[in-house]
Motif scaffolding. Sequence first.
Motif, PDB file in Angstrom:
ATOM      1  N   THR A 279       0.838  -1.207   0.000  1.00  0.00           N
ATOM      2  CA  THR A 279       0.000   0.000   0.000  1.00  0.00           C
ATOM      3  C   THR A 279       0.869   1.251   0.000  1.00  0.00           C
ATOM      4  N   ALA A 280       0.225   2.339  -0.397  1.00  0.00           N
ATOM      5  CA  ALA A 280       0.926   3.623  -0.400  1.00  0.00           C
ATOM      6  C   ALA A 280       1.306   3.986   1.029  1.00  0.00           C
ATOM      7  N   PRO A 281       2.376   4.748   1.196  1.00  0.00           N
ATOM      8  CA  PRO A 281       2.779   5.166   2.539  1.00  0.00           C
ATOM      9  C   PRO A 281       1.646   5.941   3.211  1.00  0.00           C
ATOM     10  N   GLY A 283      -0.734   8.564   4.785  1.00  0.00           N
ATOM     11  CA  GLY A 283      -0.920   9.965   4.412  1.00  0.00           C
ATOM     12  C   GLY A 283      -1.017  10.173   2.912  1.00  0.00           C
ATOM     13  N   GLN A 284      -0.862   9.107   2.156  1.00  0.00           N
ATOM     14  CA  GLN A 284      -0.964   9.252   0.709  1.00  0.00           C
ATOM     15  C   GLN A 284      -1.910   8.205   0.131  1.00  0.00           C
ATOM     16  N   GLY A 285      -2.158   8.314  -1.155  1.00  0.00           N
ATOM     17  CA  GLY A 285      -2.861   7.264  -1.870  1.00  0.00           C
ATOM     18  C   GLY A 285      -4.356   7.223  -1.614  1.00  0.00           C
ATOM     19  N   GLN A 288      -5.859   7.353   1.973  1.00  0.00           N
ATOM     20  CA  GLN A 288      -5.917   8.686   2.564  1.00  0.00           C
ATOM     21  C   GLN A 288      -7.105   9.469   2.006  1.00  0.00           C
ATOM     22  N   GLN A 289      -7.320   9.331   0.683  1.00  0.00           N
ATOM     23  CA  GLN A 289      -8.491   9.990   0.076  1.00  0.00           C
ATOM     24  C   GLN A 289      -9.779   9.510   0.735  1.00  0.00           C
ATOM     25  N   ASP A 292     -10.101  11.022   4.115  1.00  0.00           N
ATOM     26  CA  ASP A 292     -10.385  12.451   4.045  1.00  0.00           C
ATOM     27  C   ASP A 292     -11.872  12.732   3.843  1.00  0.00           C
ATOM     28  N   GLU A 344      -6.275  -0.565  -4.523  1.00  0.00           N
ATOM     29  CA  GLU A 344      -5.155   0.313  -4.850  1.00  0.00           C
ATOM     30  C   GLU A 344      -3.991  -0.486  -5.438  1.00  0.00           C
TER      31      GLU A 344
END
Length: 729
Positions: A279-281, A283-285, A288-289, A292, A344
Motif C-alpha cells: 500500500t501507499a505510505p 498519508g498518501q494514496g 488517505q483519500q 479524508d 489500490e
Amino acid sequence: MPLNASAAFPDLGRDAAGGKPARAGKGGGKPAAKPGATASAAQKALQKMGLVRDIDLALHLPLRYEDETRITLLRNAREGDTVQIEAEVTHSEVQLRPRRMLKVTVDDGTAECVLTFFSFYPSHQKTLAVGARLRIRGEVKGGFWGRQMLHPAFRAAGGELPTALTPVYPTVAGLPQAYIRRATATALLRADLSDTLPPGECPPVVRNLGAAGLPSLLGLREALQFLHHPTPDVALATLEDHSHPAWQRLKAEELLAQQLSQYEAKRERARLRAPVLGTAPAGQGLAQQFLDQLPFGLTGAQQRVVAEIRGDMARSVPMHRLLQGDVGSGKTVVAALSAVACIEAGWQCALMAPTEILAEQHFGKLVGWLEPLLAPLGKRVAWLAGAQKKKERAQMLALVESGEAALVIGTHAVIQDQVQFRNLALAVIDEQHRFGVAQRLALRQKLAATGMEPHLLMMSATPIPRTLAMSYYADLDVSTIDELPPGRTPIVTKLIADSRKDEVIERIGAQVAAGRQVYWVCPLIEESEALDLSNATATHADLSEMLPGVMVGLLHSRMPTAEKKAVMELFTAGVMGVLVSTTVIEVGVDVPNASLMVIEHAERFGLSQLHQLRGRVGRGAAASACVLLYSVGDSGRLGETAKDRLRAMAETHDGFEIARRDLEIRGPGEFLGARQSGAPMLRFADLEQDVMLLDWARELAPRMLEQHPQLARRHVGRWLGGKAEFLKA
Ligand code: ADP
Ligand code: MG
C-alpha cells in the motif's frame, strides 16, 4: 481386567433382543413372531452414529453404569433402587384386564416381588415358568400391593457375577444395548490403542496415580478399558463428573489431537501463496483519500486493526484473520479500508454478507464511500444477489470477469460457480458465523487458476471467548475492536412481563413523538407454527391500531425481496416510525435514529441473538433502551436457562462478557456448531474446566509435530479421522 461383555443381560422383555416385540393386540391377539436377527439393521445404526472404525467404538463411552456385580436381597431393596436379585418364580399368569399383561411373582426367601410385562413372547413365558430360578434386574417400586418391577431384565439364575460394572451406552432405535456392548468390547480388544504420546510425555493429572489405585502409567488402553468396564469400587461421582484419572487421560488426548490438527492446518496454510498487496505510505494514496472524505475519524481500535490487516495483506501468505468487534463497533469501515488497500494494489475484493438486507446496506454504504474514488480509475462496485434480474446479473458477471468491478458485494451469490473473478485478492465475510466451511472454501477457490489463494478477512460481532479462541482457532489470527465510536450513550435494558405490554406501547408512542424510531421483534411469523406466539402480522395490526398517525411497517423473511427493500428504505429514511419484524433484522442493520428496541418473547431467543438485536439501537447520540418482554407461559414461571439469559442481558452490555456467559449456559458444543466453526467439537474435554490439560496440549503440539511427526499423524488420525480435513477451511 476382564472385559465382561458376556455379563451383559440380554435384556429380554425390553426392546433389546433385536427389534421390538409386538405390543399385545387389543383383541388379545397373538404377539407377532419374534423378529429374526437384525444384525444388519444394528450395523447400519452403528454407522449412522459414526461408529465405523474400531477406534470409534472404543471411544464411544458409556453414559452410565449398572452394577450387576452383586445380588441384593429383596428384603433390603428399597423403593426406587435398581437392583439385581435371584429368586424363584412362584406364580405366573396372563391377565386380560385392564389390558393384556403377564404377571409373575417371584420369591427369594426374604420377600416377594411381582414382575409385570405388557409385551412378551411365548419364549419369555417359558423362561418365567413357575419353579424357574431367575436372575432379575430392575427398578423396585413399592406401593400398596407390595414390591413390583415393571419390565425387568431377566435370565436364568446362576453363572458368575461380573467383576466390573456394566456399561450403558448412548444409542439409537434399532441398536440394542446388548449389541453395542458386544461390538464395543470386541472393538476394544481389536483396536490399535498403542500409545501415541511421545516417550516421556504425560499429561499433568495422570502423573501420580498411586493414590487412585491405578497403574502408575495409565495409557490410552488402560484408560479406555477402565471407562468401559470400571471396577465396582470406583467412586461413581468421579466417572460422572469426568474427574477420574482415566477421564483426564482421555481428555488430554482429545485436546492434543485438536491442537495438533490446528497447528498442522496453520503450517499448511503457511505454504500457500497469496498476492502481495503493498500500500501507499501513510498519508498518501487511495486510503488517505478515503479517510479524508469520511464524515468521522477512526477510533484508535479501528486504526490498530486496519494496520494489522494491512500488515497481513502485504505478505505473500494468505491472511486468515477474524475481525471481532461488538455490534456497532464499526467493522464496516474497516472492511472498506481493507478493500481500498486491495483495490489500490490493482486487485479485486469481494464482500459477502449472510442476508440480502445486510448486503444491500453494505452496498449502499460502500458505493457512497468508494465510487467517488473508483470513478476516476474507471472502476466500480458490482452487486450480486440471488433475487436479481437475469439481465442485471449478466451485466454484473461481465463486470466481475473483466475486472472493471473492483469490489463485488453480495450474498451467497458471490461464491457461485458462474462468478469468475479476474483477480480476486481479498475476500471479506461479514457475520462469518452465519456461513459454513464449504462457503469459505468456495471463496478460497476463486483464485485457484493462478495457484494462489485470496486473503481472507472474517468479521463477527459474536466474539469468541478466549478459551475457545485458543483451542479452536490456533490457526486463526484475531483482531479485536474493543472500543465503540465516541458519543454513544449506553442502552438501558429492561425486563418486563408481557402483561405490561400496554405500557410499553405507550412508551413507543412517546419515542415516535420525539422523532425517534422503534424496532419491535417477534419470534415467529405464522400462526401455524405455534399458536401461542404472538406473530408479527398480528402485532403489526395491533400496533397500527394502537398508534394512530404513526407509520408501522412489517418485515419478515417470507416477504418478496422488493417489498423488504421498500420497507427498509422507509425505515432508514425515517419516514416509518415503527418497524415490526421477525429476526431478519438481527444482523448488521444500521439506522442510527432508532432508539428503542422491543423484543417480544425474549425468553425464546438465544443470548447472542438478543445481544445482536439490542445492538441495533444505541447507534446514535440519543439515549436508547431495549425492552425484553417475556412471557411465563402456562407453567407460570421462566425456565432456568431463560432466566440466566435474561439476567445476563440486563446485567451487561459487553459482548465478550455475553459470549462468556453464553458459553457457560450452553457449553462449547452449542456455542459453535460444527457448521459454524468447521472445527470438530470436543466430546470429552471441557474448555473451562480442563484448562490445565489444554495448556499441556498447546505446549506439546508444536514440539510433537517437529520431533515426532509420525506419532502426531497417528494421533490425529485416531481421534479425528476424516474430520481433520475440515479444519483447513
Ligand atoms: P458493526 O461493527 O456492528 O458492523 P457498523 O460498521 O455498522 O458496526 O458501524 C456502526 C455505526 O457506527 C455506523 O453508523 C458507522 O458509520 C458508525 N461508525 C463507525 N466507525 C465510527 C467512528 N470511528 N466514529 C463515528 N461513527 C462511526
Ligand atoms: Mg456489521
